[in-house]
Design an enzyme around this catalytic site. Structure first.
Site, PDB file in Angstrom:
ATOM      1  N   SER A  23       0.865  -1.182   0.000  1.00  0.00           N
ATOM      2  CA  SER A  23       0.000   0.000   0.000  1.00  0.00           C
ATOM      3  C   SER A  23       0.900   1.230   0.000  1.00  0.00           C
ATOM      4  CB  SER A  23      -0.945  -0.043   1.207  1.00  0.00           C
ATOM      5  OG  SER A  23      -1.838   1.064   1.196  1.00  0.00           O
TER       6      SER A  23
ATOM      7  N   HIS B  85      -3.005  -1.137  -3.108  1.00  0.00           N
ATOM      8  CA  HIS B  85      -4.105  -0.205  -2.943  1.00  0.00           C
ATOM      9  C   HIS B  85      -3.875   0.923  -3.953  1.00  0.00           C
ATOM     10  CE1 HIS B  85      -4.930  -1.437   1.514  1.00  0.00           C
ATOM     11  NE2 HIS B  85      -5.154  -2.401   0.658  1.00  0.00           N
TER      12      HIS B  85
ATOM     13  N   ASP C 233      -4.937  -4.498   5.847  1.00  0.00           N
ATOM     14  CA  ASP C 233      -5.280  -5.392   4.737  1.00  0.00           C
ATOM     15  C   ASP C 233      -4.189  -6.449   4.586  1.00  0.00           C
ATOM     16  OD1 ASP C 233      -6.589  -6.475   2.584  1.00  0.00           O
ATOM     17  OD2 ASP C 233      -6.027  -4.890   1.165  1.00  0.00           O
TER      18      ASP C 233
END
Length: 210
Positions: A13, A40, A132
């Site tokens: 991310s 992401h 995540d």
């Protein structure tokens, strides 16, 4: 013919692109595994990840399209505003679904990877915010896979690595530039190596020239 190569899922991310570049610069291009990068991404903007990572490795790097077949020694990058899952060695794209207002594409892919590839599944978590990937790691470990996480202190954003480590399921915690050595050791495990060798031996031979 469908490949049976091990698959390495990499979750990243915020700050993850730099970590990914370091990882692929340190990886040999002929490990016999396929690498699938789950980031992401801004759903409204084109991703340049494949183009950028192609400068860090001699392996082919492509952005995933629906129905693409995974091949060994290739790198696949998730497109924006999509979830990615596996069906055997076929990559399937789906619409991104919010969970409690947040996209969790890494968890989604790890669950699919664990179910489909069991001990041939490897999960890597590098720089990022949030958690995540942490839930998906439970599926990876529960099916016998191997897990690496970036040392949080070496990440631009340590939230995702810390969440992964907090599960107690991570096999190796290390800086990104050390991951390739641990990954190679795992891929050289007799069972995993047998899978790779069998995959290579079943490739059709090229026709002899007249």
């Amino acid at each position: 013919m469908t490949s049976t190569c091990p698959i390495v899922g990499i979750g990243a991310s915020a700050g993850g692109l730099e970590a990914l570049k370091i990882l692929f610069e340190s990886l040999m291009p002929d490990t016999g595994a396929a690498y699938i990068v789950i980031q992401h991404l801004d759903p409204e903007h084109k991703s340049l990840t494949a183009e950028i990572l192609s400068r860090s490795t001699t392996m082919p790097v492509v952005q995933v399209t629906d129905g693409m077949i995974v091949e060994a020694n290739h790198v696949y990058v998730i497109p924006p505003n999509a979830y990615l899952t596996l069906s055997n060695h076929m990559l399937k794209l789906g619409k991104a679904i919010l969970r409690h207002g947040v996209r969790m594409p890494i968890d989604t892919f790890f669950w699919s990877l664990a179910e489909q590839h069991e001990e041939r599944a490897v999960a890597i978590i590098v720089s990022g915010t949030g958690s995540d990937g942490a839930l998906g790691l439970r599926a990876i470990k529960g099916n016998g896979g191997f897990i690496l996480a970036q040392t949080p202190e070496t990440a631009q954003y340590g939230g995702m690595p810390r969440s992964a480590i907090a599960t107690g399921l991570v096999d190796i915690v290390c800086p990104v530039n050390e991951m390739s050595n641990h990954l190679i050791r795992y891929l050289q495990h007799p069972y995993i190596a047998c899978v790779i060798n069998n995959n290579q031996s079943t490739k059709p031979a090229e026709d002899d020239e007249d």
